[in-house]
Design a protein around this motif. Structure first.
Motif, PDB file in Angstrom:
ATOM      1  N   ASP A   1       0.826  -1.215   0.000  1.00  0.00           N
ATOM      2  CA  ASP A   1       0.000   0.000   0.000  1.00  0.00           C
ATOM      3  C   ASP A   1       0.858   1.261   0.000  1.00  0.00           C
ATOM      4  O   ASP A   1       0.524   2.255  -0.671  1.00  0.00           O
ATOM      5  N   GLU A   2       1.958   1.232   0.733  1.00  0.00           N
ATOM      6  CA  GLU A   2       2.837   2.404   0.772  1.00  0.00           C
ATOM      7  C   GLU A   2       3.513   2.636  -0.573  1.00  0.00           C
ATOM      8  O   GLU A   2       3.668   3.782  -1.014  1.00  0.00           O
ATOM      9  N   MET A   3       3.875   1.570  -1.254  1.00  0.00           N
ATOM     10  CA  MET A   3       4.503   1.740  -2.559  1.00  0.00           C
ATOM     11  C   MET A   3       3.484   2.217  -3.595  1.00  0.00           C
ATOM     12  O   MET A   3       3.823   2.983  -4.501  1.00  0.00           O
ATOM     13  N   ALA A   4       2.245   1.782  -3.444  1.00  0.00           N
ATOM     14  CA  ALA A   4       1.191   2.279  -4.334  1.00  0.00           C
ATOM     15  C   ALA A   4       0.989   3.768  -4.121  1.00  0.00           C
ATOM     16  O   ALA A   4       0.817   4.534  -5.086  1.00  0.00           O
ATOM     17  N   LEU A   5       1.016   4.204  -2.858  1.00  0.00           N
ATOM     18  CA  LEU A   5       0.899   5.632  -2.555  1.00  0.00           C
ATOM     19  C   LEU A   5       2.089   6.396  -3.131  1.00  0.00           C
ATOM     20  O   LEU A   5       1.914   7.469  -3.722  1.00  0.00           O
ATOM     21  N   PHE A   6       3.278   5.860  -2.966  1.00  0.00           N
ATOM     22  CA  PHE A   6       4.460   6.508  -3.529  1.00  0.00           C
ATOM     23  C   PHE A   6       4.286   6.726  -5.031  1.00  0.00           C
ATOM     24  O   PHE A   6       4.559   7.817  -5.553  1.00  0.00           O
ATOM     25  N   LEU A   7       3.830   5.689  -5.738  1.00  0.00           N
ATOM     26  CA  LEU A   7       3.678   5.792  -7.186  1.00  0.00           C
ATOM     27  C   LEU A   7       2.580   6.789  -7.561  1.00  0.00           C
ATOM     28  O   LEU A   7       2.716   7.522  -8.550  1.00  0.00           O
ATOM     29  N   ASP A   8       1.505   6.841  -6.788  1.00  0.00           N
ATOM     30  CA  ASP A   8       0.445   7.826  -7.056  1.00  0.00           C
ATOM     31  C   ASP A   8       0.993   9.241  -6.978  1.00  0.00           C
ATOM     32  O   ASP A   8       0.735  10.092  -7.841  1.00  0.00           O
ATOM     33  N   VAL A   9       1.749   9.510  -5.912  1.00  0.00           N
ATOM     34  CA  VAL A   9       2.325  10.855  -5.748  1.00  0.00           C
ATOM     35  C   VAL A   9       3.384  11.101  -6.810  1.00  0.00           C
ATOM     36  O   VAL A   9       3.449  12.193  -7.395  1.00  0.00           O
ATOM     37  N   PHE A  10       4.213  10.117  -7.063  1.00  0.00           N
ATOM     38  CA  PHE A  10       5.267  10.247  -8.069  1.00  0.00           C
ATOM     39  C   PHE A  10       4.673  10.608  -9.429  1.00  0.00           C
ATOM     40  O   PHE A  10       5.157  11.517 -10.117  1.00  0.00           O
ATOM     41  N   ASN A  11       3.621   9.904  -9.819  1.00  0.00           N
ATOM     42  CA  ASN A  11       2.979  10.178 -11.098  1.00  0.00           C
ATOM     43  C   ASN A  11       2.376  11.585 -11.164  1.00  0.00           C
ATOM     44  O   ASN A  11       2.266  12.170 -12.232  1.00  0.00           O
ATOM     45  N   LYS A  12       2.027  12.104 -10.010  1.00  0.00           N
ATOM     46  CA  LYS A  12       1.422  13.439  -9.951  1.00  0.00           C
ATOM     47  C   LYS A  12       2.459  14.556 -10.063  1.00  0.00           C
ATOM     48  O   LYS A  12       2.168  15.610 -10.639  1.00  0.00           O
ATOM     49  N   ILE A  13       3.675  14.315  -9.538  1.00  0.00           N
ATOM     50  CA  ILE A  13       4.631  15.415  -9.456  1.00  0.00           C
ATOM     51  C   ILE A  13       5.662  15.423 -10.584  1.00  0.00           C
ATOM     52  O   ILE A  13       6.300  16.454 -10.823  1.00  0.00           O
ATOM     53  N   VAL A  14       5.846  14.285 -11.285  1.00  0.00           N
ATOM     54  CA  VAL A  14       6.897  14.268 -12.314  1.00  0.00           C
ATOM     55  C   VAL A  14       6.307  14.555 -13.694  1.00  0.00           C
ATOM     56  O   VAL A  14       5.120  14.468 -13.906  1.00  0.00           O
TER      57      VAL A  14
END
Length: 395
Positions: A382-395
């Protein structure tokens, strides 16, 4: 037999390890630093940056910066801690010997070739004192290592006057053993290798590392930091303890902070020649530092292979999820054998950290050859899914 530790020796060791040391992690090998303090400073710097902008610091939803085990302690370790509470008013007397015997039996060495400590960082500092500081016959000397690796021991050694000669990584982000061997001179005091390497997550082929250690240790000591070795299956690990048992001048450090989840409990150990460990006792509180509760938990956790297998499996699942997410976004990464992944990013390091932090994700960055990288710890799925959600939003 372990060397007795008198109160005078204990205090002397404390003075050696703390006198004049600056706790401030900056550039490669420039200052001594305390990993726990450095981690707290990393988070506080981001909090301060938000305050400067008039913003409240966000709630951290995923703390994936410090390579901690997100699954926590083994249930058996928790049970051992509860049972040990009534012993917490006593110094540890026999628990350390019990754990050393367990480690020795599994690794094929003698208990006298095992030394315990409160985490492995204390051992790294003690070794810096021993090899390059006031304990050394000739202060300083040259430590041969890699250019992009864990800098705790190297920073300590540099503070004590050592020169650090760092060989560039190979194109696969591994230590270049052939080049390192060619760089050995009469001034080389020690070879330092971190395997699996931090921050790259790469490993050396076991047979190559064993052969290197055998050959080089006939000339100078070889020190291998194996903080993340438990993320490799037992059959994939280099048989370095066997070299110690055979009398080679090789020593290694390991920690319970990673797969065992003891980052806050503090427990680690070294395996090395008996004479060396006897002498190292003068420069570390070593056996006295781990608490009786930590040791009893360590005894339980060390024998809980089922929990370690679970943590490895969950780590692999979450890491594969991260790999897929990075690939889908067109990002490359360094294949990792540990509980973190290094990958190049396309924005400044501080900006990346701030953007992630603003979305509740605490991670870390660094630069190598002027290229910014993120080193993200592997959390839960779940934490890695959250990381990827945020990553996709900021890059």
């Amino acid at each position: 037999m372990d060397q007795p530790v008198s109160r005078r020796n204990w205090l002397r060791a404390g003075a050696l390890l703390t006198a004049g040391l600056t706790v401030n992690r900056s550039s490669f090998g420039s200052n001594l630093w305390n990993p726990v303090t450095a981690n707290a400073q990393h988070e506080q710097r981001l909090v301060n940056e938000f305050a400067r902008l008039g913003l409240a610091a966000p709630q951290i939803k995923a703390r994936i910066a410090f390579n901690e085990n997100p699954h926590g302690l083994s249930p058996k370790a928790k049970e051992a801690i509860v049972k040990a509470v009534d012993s917490g008013n006593r110094y540890a007397m026999f628990e350390g010997q019990e754990l050393k015997k367990l480690i020795a039996a599994r690794e094929g060495v003698k208990p006298e070739q095992v030394m315990l400590s409160a985490g492995s960082s204390e051992l790294l500092t003690a070794m810096a004192v021993y090899f390059t500081g006031s304990a050394a016959k000739g202060k300083g000397g040259t430590i041969l290592t890699s250019q992009f690796t864990y800098d705790d021991f190297l920073g300590c050694s540099k503070k004590f006057g050592a020169k650090i000669e760092a060989v560039p990584l190979t194109k696969e982000y591994r230590y270049d053993l052939a080049t390192m061997k060619a760089k050995i001179t009469p001034e080389t005091k020690l070879v330092y290798i971190c395997n699996p390497n931090n921050p790259t997550g790469t490993v050396l082929p076991a047979s190559e590392l064993v052969a290197f250690c055998k050959e080089v240790s006939a000339k100078i000591p070889v020190f291998v930091d194996e903080a993340y070795i438990d993320f490799l299956k037992p059959e994939d690990r280099p048989a370095l303890p066997k070299l110690v048992a055979e009398g080679h001048n090789v020593f290694l450090t390991r920690t319970f902070s990673k797969i065992h989840g003891f980052a806050g409990l503090r427990l680690g150990y070294a395996i090395g020649p008996e004479k060396f460990l006897d002498e190292l006792q003068d420069y570390s509180r070593g056996e006295w530092n781990p608490s009786v509760t930590t040791l009893k938990a360590g005894i339980a956790s060390y024998q809980d292979d089922e929990w370690q297998n679970f943590c490895r499996t969950e780590n692999d699942k979450a890491r594969e999820l991260l790999y897929k997410g990075l690939k889908d976004k067109g990002y490359e990464y360094v294949p990792s054998y540990a509980n973190f992944v290094l990958f190049p990013i396309r924005m400044k390091t501080k900006q990346f950290e701030k953007e992630m932090f603003g979305n509740g994700v605490l991670t870390s960055t660094r630069e190598y050859n002027a290229q910014p990288y993120c080193r993200v710890s592997i959390g839960t799925v779940d934490e890695m899914a959250l990381f990827l959600d945020v990553f996709n939003k900021i890059v």
